[in-house]
Design a protein around this motif. Structure first.
Motif, PDB file in Angstrom:
ATOM      1  N   UNK A 192      16.074   4.053 -15.349  1.00 25.03           N
ATOM      2  CA  UNK A 192      16.527   4.270 -16.730  1.00 25.03           C
ATOM      3  C   UNK A 192      15.958   3.219 -17.671  1.00 25.03           C
ATOM      4  N   UNK A 193      15.985   3.552 -18.958  1.00 21.89           N
ATOM      5  CA  UNK A 193      15.529   2.624 -19.991  1.00 21.89           C
ATOM      6  C   UNK A 193      14.706   3.336 -21.044  1.00 21.89           C
ATOM      7  N   UNK A 194      13.624   3.977 -20.603  1.00 20.74           N
ATOM      8  CA  UNK A 194      12.857   4.817 -21.526  1.00 20.74           C
ATOM      9  C   UNK A 194      13.772   5.893 -22.085  1.00 20.74           C
ATOM     10  N   UNK A 195      14.524   6.511 -21.194  1.00 19.98           N
ATOM     11  CA  UNK A 195      15.648   7.392 -21.515  1.00 19.98           C
ATOM     12  C   UNK A 195      16.674   7.205 -20.412  1.00 19.98           C
ATOM     13  N   UNK A 196      17.934   7.579 -20.647  1.00 18.41           N
ATOM     14  CA  UNK A 196      18.908   7.521 -19.557  1.00 18.41           C
ATOM     15  C   UNK A 196      18.503   8.453 -18.422  1.00 18.41           C
ATOM     16  N   UNK A 197      18.540   7.936 -17.208  1.00 17.38           N
ATOM     17  CA  UNK A 197      18.258   8.761 -16.049  1.00 17.38           C
ATOM     18  C   UNK A 197      16.795   9.108 -15.829  1.00 17.38           C
ATOM     19  N   UNK A 198      15.904   8.330 -16.400  1.00 21.50           N
ATOM     20  CA  UNK A 198      14.483   8.495 -16.075  1.00 21.50           C
ATOM     21  C   UNK A 198      14.292   8.205 -14.583  1.00 21.50           C
ATOM     22  N   UNK A 199      13.335   8.904 -13.947  1.00 22.66           N
ATOM     23  CA  UNK A 199      13.036   8.589 -12.551  1.00 22.66           C
ATOM     24  C   UNK A 199      11.535   8.464 -12.332  1.00 22.66           C
ATOM     25  N   UNK A 200      11.167   7.474 -11.528  1.00 22.18           N
ATOM     26  CA  UNK A 200       9.809   7.284 -11.041  1.00 22.18           C
ATOM     27  C   UNK A 200       9.746   7.862  -9.627  1.00 22.18           C
ATOM     28  N   UNK A 201       8.546   7.872  -9.041  1.00 22.32           N
ATOM     29  CA  UNK A 201       8.367   8.529  -7.749  1.00 22.32           C
ATOM     30  C   UNK A 201       7.505   7.656  -6.839  1.00 22.32           C
ATOM     31  N   UNK A 202       7.901   7.562  -5.582  1.00 22.76           N
ATOM     32  CA  UNK A 202       7.122   6.870  -4.558  1.00 22.76           C
ATOM     33  C   UNK A 202       6.594   7.907  -3.579  1.00 22.76           C
ATOM     34  N   UNK A 203       5.296   7.840  -3.300  1.00 25.76           N
ATOM     35  CA  UNK A 203       4.643   8.768  -2.376  1.00 25.76           C
ATOM     36  C   UNK A 203       3.961   7.951  -1.283  1.00 25.76           C
ATOM     37  N   UNK A 204       4.228   8.302  -0.018  1.00 22.85           N
ATOM     38  CA  UNK A 204       3.545   7.647   1.095  1.00 22.85           C
ATOM     39  C   UNK A 204       2.510   8.603   1.672  1.00 22.85           C
ATOM     40  N   UNK A 205       1.258   8.223   1.581  1.00 22.47           N
ATOM     41  CA  UNK A 205       0.163   9.056   2.048  1.00 22.47           C
ATOM     42  C   UNK A 205      -0.387   8.520   3.368  1.00 22.47           C
ATOM     43  N   UNK A 206      -0.906   9.384   4.230  1.00 22.38           N
ATOM     44  CA  UNK A 206      -1.320   8.939   5.565  1.00 22.38           C
ATOM     45  C   UNK A 206      -2.486   7.966   5.571  1.00 22.38           C
ATOM     46  N   UNK A 207      -3.382   8.028   4.603  1.00 27.49           N
ATOM     47  CA  UNK A 207      -4.553   7.145   4.585  1.00 27.49           C
ATOM     48  C   UNK A 207      -4.510   6.151   3.419  1.00 27.49           C
ATOM     49  N   UNK A 208      -4.170   6.623   2.244  1.00 28.71           N
ATOM     50  CA  UNK A 208      -4.119   5.737   1.071  1.00 28.71           C
ATOM     51  C   UNK A 208      -2.992   4.737   1.183  1.00 28.71           C
ATOM     52  N   UNK A 209      -1.896   5.144   1.795  1.00 29.15           N
ATOM     53  CA  UNK A 209      -0.718   4.295   1.867  1.00 29.15           C
ATOM     54  C   UNK A 209       0.272   4.648   0.777  1.00 29.15           C
ATOM     55  N   UNK A 210       1.033   3.670   0.345  1.00 30.06           N
ATOM     56  CA  UNK A 210       2.078   3.912  -0.641  1.00 30.06           C
ATOM     57  C   UNK A 210       1.486   3.977  -2.043  1.00 30.06           C
ATOM     58  N   UNK A 211       1.905   4.993  -2.778  1.00 30.99           N
ATOM     59  CA  UNK A 211       1.549   5.135  -4.190  1.00 30.99           C
ATOM     60  C   UNK A 211       2.851   5.175  -4.992  1.00 30.99           C
ATOM     61  N   UNK A 212       2.941   4.361  -6.036  1.00 34.00           N
ATOM     62  CA  UNK A 212       4.100   4.367  -6.919  1.00 34.00           C
ATOM     63  C   UNK A 212       3.674   4.959  -8.260  1.00 34.00           C
ATOM     64  N   UNK A 213       4.325   6.039  -8.647  1.00 31.77           N
ATOM     65  CA  UNK A 213       4.107   6.675  -9.944  1.00 31.77           C
ATOM     66  C   UNK A 213       5.216   6.181 -10.871  1.00 31.77           C
ATOM     67  N   UNK A 214       4.894   5.247 -11.738  1.00 26.29           N
ATOM     68  CA  UNK A 214       5.922   4.655 -12.588  1.00 26.29           C
ATOM     69  C   UNK A 214       6.367   5.595 -13.695  1.00 26.29           C
ATOM     70  N   UNK A 215       5.511   6.526 -14.097  1.00 25.63           N
ATOM     71  CA  UNK A 215       5.739   7.451 -15.202  1.00 25.63           C
ATOM     72  C   UNK A 215       6.045   6.620 -16.453  1.00 25.63           C
TER      73      UNK A 215
END
Length: 238
Positions: free
Chosen positions: A151-174
């Motif tokens: 939250x902050x940009x708007x109430x209840x905003x959500x970012x996303x974490x994706x774990x990929x088999x080769x790239x590894x962890x990707x964080x999408x902050x939006x």
């Protein structure tokens, strides 16, 4: 979110630029996650097909439906839409996906119902409740795909974490961190967020997460300099 799943069933992540804010050269983006068992999970849907007067600063590019068609997907192939929040540049094509379940933070959905900020785009995000999955805080949607309440940009905003088999962890902050220069523990009161102190807490939360995870990639929501160097559909991360 403390225990790391033993394996990821996520196999591929696509990035799409679907429009821009020409005056500032800011990209408007969304994402597609594909799993080993054939699920297609869209993260945000970009700008509406016809821009209302309230969105006159935006400019459409190749929209999400046409981009998905480039890799052989039709709207009915999307089983889930993760809605990070209902701003018009993130939820503008929600209604284009007739069989998808929409996943959104409960506090955001409830706030949006009476918030004029989201009124112009309401026909897109105000879907039947049997198609909306409300979540409360951080949640694992499936192994390798996690929702992070920011939250902050708007109430209840959500970012996303994706774990990929080769790239590894990707964080999408939006929009929790729209630009790389704001990924700092200092207070960023730049007028883009409803609650600067909350966005600071969310930014620190994401910084702590990236330090624990040591991700290979942190993707900021609207950073043109970064986006210019990222793989975009039909290329992908795996």
């Amino acid at each position: 979110m403390e225990e790391r799943p033993p394996r990821s069933i996520v196999k591929r992540l696509y990035l799409m630029q679907v429009g821009s804010v020409p005056e500032y050269q800011i990209p408007i983006v969304c994402y597609l996650v594909q799993t080993e068992d054939g699920e297609n999970i869209l993260i945000d849907t970009g700008l509406p097909e016809v821009l209302p007067e309230e969105a006159s600063d935006f400019e459409n590019g190749e929209d999400v439906v046409r981009q998905l068609a480039r890799i052989g997907l039709e709207p009915g192939d999307i089983g889930t839409v993760i809605s990070t929040h209902y701003d018009i540049d993130h939820a503008g094509r929600h209604a284009a996906f007739p069989t998808a379940q929409y996943v959104v933070q409960r506090v955001h959905h409830l706030d949006a119902a009476g918030n004029p900020r989201f009124a112009a785009n309401r026909p897109e995000w105000d879907q039947p409740m049997e198609r909306i999955r409300l979540v409360d805080g951080d949640a694992e949607l499936l192994p390798g795909l996690e929702l992070i309440e920011t939250s902050g940009h708007v109430p209840g905003h959500q970012s996303v974490l994706v774990r990929l088999p080769h790239t590894g962890t990707v964080v999408l902050t939006v929009d929790a961190v729209s630009f790389g220069q704001d990924f700092t523990r200092d207070l960023q009161d730049n007028g883009r967020n409803e609650d600067p102190e909350a966005i600071r807490r969310s930014t620190i939360k994401l910084l702590d997460l990236t330090e624990r995870e040591a991700p290979c990639l942190v993707v900021f929501g609207h950073d043109q300099a970064q986006w210019a160097g990222l793989k975009k559909l039909p290329e992908f991360y795996e």
